[in-house]
Design a protein around this motif. Structure first.
Motif, PDB file in Angstrom:
ATOM      1  N   UNK A  94       0.839  -1.208   0.000  1.00 17.06           N
ATOM      2  CA  UNK A  94       0.000   0.000   0.000  1.00 17.06           C
ATOM      3  C   UNK A  94       0.870   1.253   0.000  1.00 17.06           C
ATOM      4  N   UNK A  95       1.975   1.169   0.704  1.00 13.22           N
ATOM      5  CA  UNK A  95       2.858   2.338   0.748  1.00 13.22           C
ATOM      6  C   UNK A  95       3.562   2.582  -0.578  1.00 13.22           C
ATOM      7  N   UNK A  96       3.631   1.540  -1.418  1.00 11.83           N
ATOM      8  CA  UNK A  96       4.410   1.641  -2.652  1.00 11.83           C
ATOM      9  C   UNK A  96       3.538   1.549  -3.891  1.00 11.83           C
ATOM     10  N   UNK A  97       2.264   1.781  -3.741  1.00 14.06           N
ATOM     11  CA  UNK A  97       1.366   1.543  -4.872  1.00 14.06           C
ATOM     12  C   UNK A  97       1.797   2.303  -6.128  1.00 14.06           C
ATOM     13  N   UNK A  98       2.353   3.487  -5.955  1.00 19.34           N
ATOM     14  CA  UNK A  98       2.709   4.301  -7.118  1.00 19.34           C
ATOM     15  C   UNK A  98       3.905   3.722  -7.871  1.00 19.34           C
TER      16      UNK A  98
END
Lengths: 149, 532
Positions: free
Chosen positions: B524-528
């Motif tokens: 979730x923290x790295x979705x981008x």
């Protein structure tokens, strides 16, 4: 292993005989033996997936006995039973287990053991909470987790 | 052709449920494929008078014995420890003892501390918030403050001590050894829609009361309400890849046995330490000839089981028998390395309260302590309801020769190659087991037990399936990175016990789920830039 999926009359007789040798009746404890009609009927009705192994065990037993087990003299019968348990492998273990699992759910047997005649659910059981002061020495000793760098 | 989903999760057990729930807040289209179905508690064994007999057949912990259509066969002939599992929504949390220890902080630094195996690429502190979150959702009971265990905050009080617990505690106190009420996922009060435990006793093969936490009644209802789609009776055959070497979706067989292709942007595997390497090896292709995500050659290797050294005996006093959850107390007395014992690392202890009458009769007859004939009744009454047990859960270290491969002959009902297990117990583990048995004997004798019997290893004790797709920072020495992503396939993640680097000496489900939540959080923290 035989492909047969039901027991012949001879196999039923041998099953009854060996069951009585595993668990004979007891007047002292007021329990039937495992050759009792109701218990035998339960065994036969619920053999299911164990049928093949039980048939194999009874085939093995028949080979060892050479005649209906019940017709042997008591000493010879005991010898056959002993040999059956030693050499019968998984099949013999399955037969014994099937006998015991039906015996130890019979109402008369459970009553003799002081157990309730019911499934665990939904009644459940009550447990004593216990005396948690037993933990005091553990708390007093304390201790520490091993440090991780 | 089906529309692609954003995230496809394979497996709806302990870790699949946790990762699905956690990712649901992203509002991505999340699909989970599960080879089993929903369970019906009304059919659980404890609802019938034949409750004990069922454990030898349709409710066996062994998929090979059970043989339900949802199961796949496992060739474990070349292993002294047989694989046990369950295939359904909830996975093996449907069929487990609900014992809930966590790995210790030191378990993540084995190489640094003891010079064996490898350190994990993450530490205990990274998992702490996820342990806490998981305990809240699974609903744990226990007593905070164990001096020899990581600090936990169970939302429910510990299980009653019962008759067995008091005997165990007194004996351990006499010996000056550590013991403590276990954290468990047995609800001791009504909790989040689950009814409190009423001591059905037969906990392991599913809880008809719903007091034992399994993910079908904890995570999944929340995840589904949040929009996750769960398709049952769908068995994945392989993960496909595209021309860029990215996972493109999965081929699976639906509930009617019809082959389907489901495209996906991200694939997450949650199939346990046997099912996951099986799937990766079955996903070999021209681009990935040795199996998917296997450039390290480590997929399937380093299988760790936790050999169980169990010893039990019979005390004069009545024990709880089948009238209580089977486990209630643990000991960490021998958890940490003490080289004077002759082995490295250590073991946790799980005490056993007793057994039901059928199990007692069958096992005691097999052990030769329950005779045939006239004396049967007297001896049975001495044994039944008097059993007390001690199980050492030994830390298994990773060894590459302990492995999961594909069986060249055996296949499941869909024709998919089945897993084959090659496993031996190491010398270090054997010494640990002997040590555990010796301590167990001292404990039992102190408790006044006689007729002492040993199961070492417990043959059908392969509950904990770990290490076969280990995590690490070095792509040559690990399968996934420090946040669960395959080194080789940038949109493929693994969240189950196969990513364990070492096994610790405790039941692993709590840690498996904390890891799954941690990986979901990392995603979730790295979705981008998830695929960078």
């Amino acid at each position: 292993m035989s492909d047969q999926l039901t027991l012949t009359p001879r196999q039923r007789d041998d099953l009854r005989t060996i069951a009585a040798m595993i668990v004979p009746p007891s007047e002292e404890y007021r329990v039937p033996g495992a050759h009792d009609d109701i218990i035998q009927a339960d065994i036969l009705a619920t053999l299911g997936r164990d049928t093949k192994q039980v048939v194999a065990a009874l085939d093995h037993l028949a080979r060892l006995a050479g005649m209906p087990l019940a017709d042997l003299e008591p000493a010879a019968r005991d010898g056959v039973a002993q040999q059956f348990r030693i050499s019968g492998g998984v099949a013999a273990a399955t037969l014994v287990r099937v006998v015991l699992q039906c015996y130890y759910r019979d109402d008369r047997v459970l009553r003799s053991l002081g157990l309730e005649l019911r499934a665990p659910f939904p009644g459940g059981h009550v447990l004593p909470d216990g005396d948690w002061s037993l933990l005091d020495p553990v708390k007093a000793r304390g201790g520490a987790l091993r440090r991780a760098p | 052709m089906k529309d692609p989903v954003d995230v496809l999760i394979i497996g709806a057990g302990a870790s699949g449920a946790a990762v699905a729930w956690s990712l649901a807040e992203t509002k991505m289209h999340i699909l989970c494929l599960e080879q089993g179905g929903w369970m019906n508690p009304a059919e659980y064994p404890s609802t019938g008078r034949d409750w004990e007999a069922k454990f030898y057949g349709e409710w066996s912990s062994s998929p090979n014995v059970r043989g339900r259509p949802e199961d796949y066969p496992i060739n474990d002939d070349n292993s002294p420890i047989k694989v046990v599992n369950y295939n359904a929504v909830g996975g093996s949390t449907v069929m487990y003892t609900a014992h809930w220890p966590r790995l210790h902080p030191s378990d993540f630094k084995v190489k640094t501390l003891d010079g064996v195996a490898d350190d994990w690429p993450i530490d205990y502190d990274a998992l702490t918030p996820f342990f806490e979150e998981n305990d809240r959702i699974m609903g744990t009971s226990g007593l905070s403050g164990d001096p020899l265990s990581p600090l936990t905050h169970p939302p429910m009080p510990q299980q009653p001590m019962g008759l067995s617990g008091a005997i165990i505690g007194k004996a351990m106190n006499k010996l000056g050894w550590h013991w403590w009420p276990s954290d468990t996922t047995v609800a001791t009060m009504d909790y989040e829609g689950r009814a409190r435990c009423i001591n059905l006793g037969h906990c392991t093969p599913a809880c008809a009361q719903g007091a034992k936490s399994s993910t079908d009644i904890t995570y999944w209802p929340h995840a589904i309400r949040a929009g996750v789609e769960l398709r049952t009776h769908c068995r994945v055959r392989e993960i496909t890849t595209d021309e860029n070497g990215m996972a493109s979706g999965v081929v699976y067989y639906d509930k009617d046995g019809v082959e389907q292709f489901q495209p996906a942007h991200v694939v997450i595997i949650a199939c346990n330490g046997v099912g996951t390497p099986r799937l990766l090896l079955n996903s070999a292709s021209s681009r990935f000839p040795n199996g998917l995500a296997n450039s390290s050659g480590l997929v399937g290797k380093n299988l760790m089981f936790h050999p169980y050294a169990q010893i039990y005996g019979y005390v004069q006093e009545p024990t709880d028998s089948n009238r209580a959850p089977p486990t209630c107390l643990w000991s960490k007395q021998w958890y940490d390395t003490d080289l004077s014992r002759g082995f490295v690392r250590g073991y946790g202890v799980q005490f056993v309260r007793g057994a039901g009458p059928v199990f007692e009769a069958v096992v005691s007859e097999q052990k030769g302590i329950l005779p045939w004939g006239a004396d049967h009744h007297r001896v049975f009454r001495k044994l039944n309801g008097h059993r007390l047990g001690f199980s050492a859960i030994c830390e298994d270290l990773p060894e590459e020769h302990n492995r999961v491969t594909l069986d060249p002959v055996l296949k499941d009902s869909h024709g998919i190659p089945a897993p084959k297990i090659d496993y031996t117990i190491s010398e270090n583990s054997r010494k640990m087991m002997e040590h555990g048995l010796a301590r167990g004997r001292e404990f039992l004798e102190t408790a006044g037990a006689t007729d002492i019997c040993v199961n070492s290893p417990i043959p059908w004790g392969g509950w904990h399936l770990l290490g076969t797709a280990r995590m690490g920072t070095d792509p040559e020495r690990s399968v996934v990175n420090e946040w669960g992503r395959s080194h080789d396939v940038k949109n493929l993640f693994i969240v189950d016990g196969s990513i364990f680097v070492t096994s610790g000496g405790v039941n692993p489900t709590s840690t498996i789920q904390a890891l799954a939540l941690y990986i979901a959080d990392q995603m979730k923290q790295r979705l981008a830039n998830l695929f960078d």
